[in-house]
Write a protein that holds these residues in place. Structure first.
Motif, PDB file in Angstrom:
ATOM      1  N   LEU A 150       0.843  -1.195   0.000  1.00 16.39           N
ATOM      2  CA  LEU A 150       0.000   0.000   0.000  1.00 16.39           C
ATOM      3  C   LEU A 150       0.883   1.252   0.000  1.00 16.39           C
ATOM      4  O   LEU A 150       0.648   2.198  -0.766  1.00 16.39           O
ATOM      5  CB  LEU A 150      -0.909   0.001   1.236  1.00 16.39           C
ATOM      6  N   GLY A 151       1.925   1.203   0.815  1.00 18.60           N
ATOM      7  CA  GLY A 151       2.854   2.333   0.897  1.00 18.60           C
ATOM      8  C   GLY A 151       3.439   2.647  -0.459  1.00 18.60           C
ATOM      9  O   GLY A 151       3.467   3.804  -0.892  1.00 18.60           O
ATOM     10  N   SER A 152       3.877   1.602  -1.168  1.00 14.11           N
ATOM     11  CA  SER A 152       4.518   1.863  -2.450  1.00 14.11           C
ATOM     12  C   SER A 152       3.488   2.338  -3.485  1.00 14.11           C
ATOM     13  O   SER A 152       3.792   3.184  -4.322  1.00 14.11           O
ATOM     14  CB  SER A 152       5.299   0.629  -2.905  1.00 14.11           C
ATOM     15  N   PHE A 153       2.266   1.805  -3.391  1.00 13.31           N
ATOM     16  CA  PHE A 153       1.203   2.229  -4.315  1.00 13.31           C
ATOM     17  C   PHE A 153       0.944   3.732  -4.172  1.00 13.31           C
ATOM     18  O   PHE A 153       0.953   4.477  -5.150  1.00 13.31           O
ATOM     19  CB  PHE A 153      -0.077   1.438  -3.995  1.00 13.31           C
ATOM     20  N   ILE A 154       0.785   4.174  -2.926  1.00 12.58           N
ATOM     21  CA  ILE A 154       0.495   5.590  -2.678  1.00 12.58           C
ATOM     22  C   ILE A 154       1.704   6.449  -3.063  1.00 12.58           C
ATOM     23  O   ILE A 154       1.578   7.485  -3.711  1.00 12.58           O
ATOM     24  CB  ILE A 154       0.150   5.816  -1.187  1.00 12.58           C
ATOM     25  N   TYR A 155       2.883   5.937  -2.700  1.00  7.40           N
ATOM     26  CA  TYR A 155       4.097   6.707  -2.929  1.00  7.40           C
ATOM     27  C   TYR A 155       4.310   7.047  -4.410  1.00  7.40           C
ATOM     28  O   TYR A 155       4.570   8.186  -4.764  1.00  7.40           O
ATOM     29  CB  TYR A 155       5.287   5.921  -2.387  1.00  7.40           C
ATOM     30  N   ASP A 171       6.612   0.705  -9.542  1.00  2.00           N
ATOM     31  CA  ASP A 171       7.103  -0.613  -9.143  1.00  2.00           C
ATOM     32  C   ASP A 171       8.395  -1.038  -9.810  1.00  2.00           C
ATOM     33  O   ASP A 171       8.675  -2.219  -9.961  1.00  2.00           O
ATOM     34  CB  ASP A 171       6.035  -1.696  -9.408  1.00  2.00           C
ATOM     35  N   THR A 172       9.163  -0.072 -10.280  1.00  2.00           N
ATOM     36  CA  THR A 172      10.472  -0.440 -10.794  1.00  2.00           C
ATOM     37  C   THR A 172      11.482  -0.074  -9.726  1.00  2.00           C
ATOM     38  O   THR A 172      11.335   0.929  -9.038  1.00  2.00           O
ATOM     39  CB  THR A 172      10.830   0.301 -12.091  1.00  2.00           C
ATOM     40  N   GLY A 173      12.478  -0.910  -9.587  1.00  2.00           N
ATOM     41  CA  GLY A 173      13.516  -0.629  -8.594  1.00  2.00           C
ATOM     42  C   GLY A 173      14.778  -0.227  -9.326  1.00  2.00           C
ATOM     43  O   GLY A 173      14.731   0.415 -10.379  1.00  2.00           O
ATOM     44  N   ASN A 225      14.294  -1.530   6.720  1.00  2.00           N
ATOM     45  CA  ASN A 225      13.161  -1.587   7.623  1.00  2.00           C
ATOM     46  C   ASN A 225      12.247  -0.423   7.237  1.00  2.00           C
ATOM     47  O   ASN A 225      12.595   0.379   6.369  1.00  2.00           O
ATOM     48  CB  ASN A 225      13.625  -1.519   9.088  1.00  2.00           C
ATOM     49  N   TYR A 226      11.095  -0.335   7.901  1.00  2.00           N
ATOM     50  CA  TYR A 226      10.131   0.693   7.494  1.00  2.00           C
ATOM     51  C   TYR A 226      10.692   2.097   7.641  1.00  2.00           C
ATOM     52  O   TYR A 226      10.395   2.991   6.861  1.00  2.00           O
ATOM     53  CB  TYR A 226       8.836   0.550   8.290  1.00  2.00           C
ATOM     54  N   PHE A 227      11.543   2.242   8.635  1.00  2.00           N
ATOM     55  CA  PHE A 227      12.121   3.565   8.888  1.00  2.00           C
ATOM     56  C   PHE A 227      12.999   3.995   7.707  1.00  2.00           C
ATOM     57  O   PHE A 227      12.876   5.101   7.186  1.00  2.00           O
ATOM     58  CB  PHE A 227      12.915   3.523  10.197  1.00  2.00           C
ATOM     59  N   ASN A 228      13.877   3.058   7.253  1.00  2.00           N
ATOM     60  CA  ASN A 228      14.721   3.357   6.086  1.00  2.00           C
ATOM     61  C   ASN A 228      13.875   3.662   4.869  1.00  2.00           C
ATOM     62  O   ASN A 228      14.167   4.559   4.084  1.00  2.00           O
ATOM     63  CB  ASN A 228      15.557   2.145   5.647  1.00  2.00           C
ATOM     64  N   LEU A 229      12.844   2.814   4.666  1.00  2.00           N
ATOM     65  CA  LEU A 229      12.002   2.967   3.474  1.00  2.00           C
ATOM     66  C   LEU A 229      11.335   4.332   3.472  1.00  2.00           C
ATOM     67  O   LEU A 229      11.264   5.000   2.444  1.00  2.00           O
ATOM     68  CB  LEU A 229      10.936   1.873   3.414  1.00  2.00           C
TER      69      LEU A 229
END
Ligand code: UDP
Ligand code: MG
Length: 349
Positions: A150-155, A171-173, A225-229
């Motif tokens: 969800l985080g990446s979708f919104i981001y 969704d590409t890294g 971790n979520y903090f880094n992300l």
């Protein structure tokens, strides 16, 4: 070949011979997967039968990764080990590797085999067909928590909206192929703020998006971790846009307006309706009003300070401690660019 695009023509003449493929792989505490990584990459590259190099960047690993990479350079002259002086983070490790890569097509892979090397032939196919960038899009994010999904979708939605015409493929890294000229453009970007996904998109060039299934980590643990992300996401937004600062200005405006209206209302109440307002609401009104004006000023100021800060530091992105490779002809003994800042120490034997 018929109907060559200008980029294809340039590619054919720049080397004259078989193009060399560079694989750039950042490594941080990946000892558990490295043997398997080399095995799988070598198998794929052997089948393709093209001249290639593996630029392995050790990002200050605390396990035996660096030694293992150096040992690989002794057995295989296709391997180049770039050892950073400490852990600088994946983005910096990647920049270090990209500056060392000499190939005509450069492919970035994660060391943990989440980006299957077996897709390399297909990526090269697209490159030959004229794409300067082959961006790999994760097909499904199975195994990832719904919070991350969800985080990446919104981001991506927010990011693409505020950066406007840049268009970062969703969704590409970092898994992607780059042509020589697109990498040269990327390496020329002087900024210290290396939000790679954004920079890849910023340079532009014809991009082909290819879908793939992310594999599970072959071994070891993710370093995120979520903090880094969250930090990375925020960095992405702030290095490509001043929208957050503008939002602050807007917030200041809205607060100031509310405070102003409230103040005006108290005056109207006293004069028109003869109601004397209590001191308390008046104070609240004043505090809100002044607070709003202050936020607004800080926002405007911050916009300039923030920009100056990042440009003024001029610190190198990473420090290369050693570049180890067996064959002397292959060692990249170039003059360091501004972004590197440090002399490249090439060890050969
Ligand atoms: N990595 C790195 N420096 C770091 C963290 C990670 O070079 O500080 C490398 C890591 O070895 C791997 C790649 O970056 O090759 C991706 O890291 P990871 O698998 O931990 O991230 P994820 O796939 O979970 O996003
Ligand atoms: Mg990974």
């Amino acid at each position: 070949m018929q109907n060559q695009t200008p980029s294809q023509a340039a590619r054919a003449t720049s080397t004259g011979v078989t193009p060399m493929i560079s694989l750039v792989i950042p490594v941080y505490n990946e000892m558990e997967v490295l043997p398997l990584l080399f095995e799988r990459v070598r198998k794929v590259m052997h089948d393709i039968n093209l001249d290639y190099e593996m630029v392995m960047v050790d990002d200050g690993s605390k396990d035996a990764s660096a030694n293992y990479l150096i040992q690989q350079t002794q057995d295989d002259e296709c391997v180049k080990a770039v050892i950073l002086s400490r852990n600088f983070g994946k983005e910096a490790a990647l920049s270090a590797g990209l500056e060392q890569a000499l190939g005509e097509a450069i492919i970035v892979l994660d060391a943990d085999l989440q980006n299957p090397p077996e897709l390399i032939p297909e990526m090269l196919e697209q490159w030959r067909a004229g794409a300067d960038i082959v961006a790999m899009k994760r097909r499904d994010r199975e195994g990832e928590s719904w919070v991350k999904k969800l985080g990446s979708f919104i981001y991506y939605r927010i990011m693409n909206r505020i950066t406007g015409s840049m268009n970062i493929p969703e969704d590409t890294g970092d898994f992607r192929l780059m042509s020589r000229r697109s990498l040269d453009s990327l390496n020329r970007l002087p900024e210290r703020n290396r939000y790679m996904k954004g920079l890849f998109a910023w340079v532009g060039y014809p991009t082909h998006v290819m879908e793939y299934d992310v594999a599970d980590r072959a071994a070891g643990e993710t370093k995120w971790n979520y903090f880094n992300l969250f930090g990375l996401a925020f960095e992405g937004i702030t290095s490509f846009s001043v929208v957050p600062l503008r939002a602050m200005v807007l917030l200041g405006l809205v607060t100031a307006a509310l405070g102003g209206f409230y103040g005006a209302w108290i005056v109207v109440e006293a004069l028109v309706f003869g109601n004397d307002s209590a001191g308390f609401p008046t104070i609240i009104a004043m505090i809100t009003f002044l607070g709003g004006v202050q936020l607004l000023s800080i926002g405007v100021l911050g916009e300039y300070v923030g920009k100056t800060y990042f440009e003024a530091k001029q610190r190198p992105l990473f420090i290369i401690q050693d570049v180890v490779q067996k064959s002397a002809q292959r060692a990249n003994n170039h003059t360091p660019t501004a972004a590197e800042g440090t002399p490249v120490n090439v060890t050969t034997d």
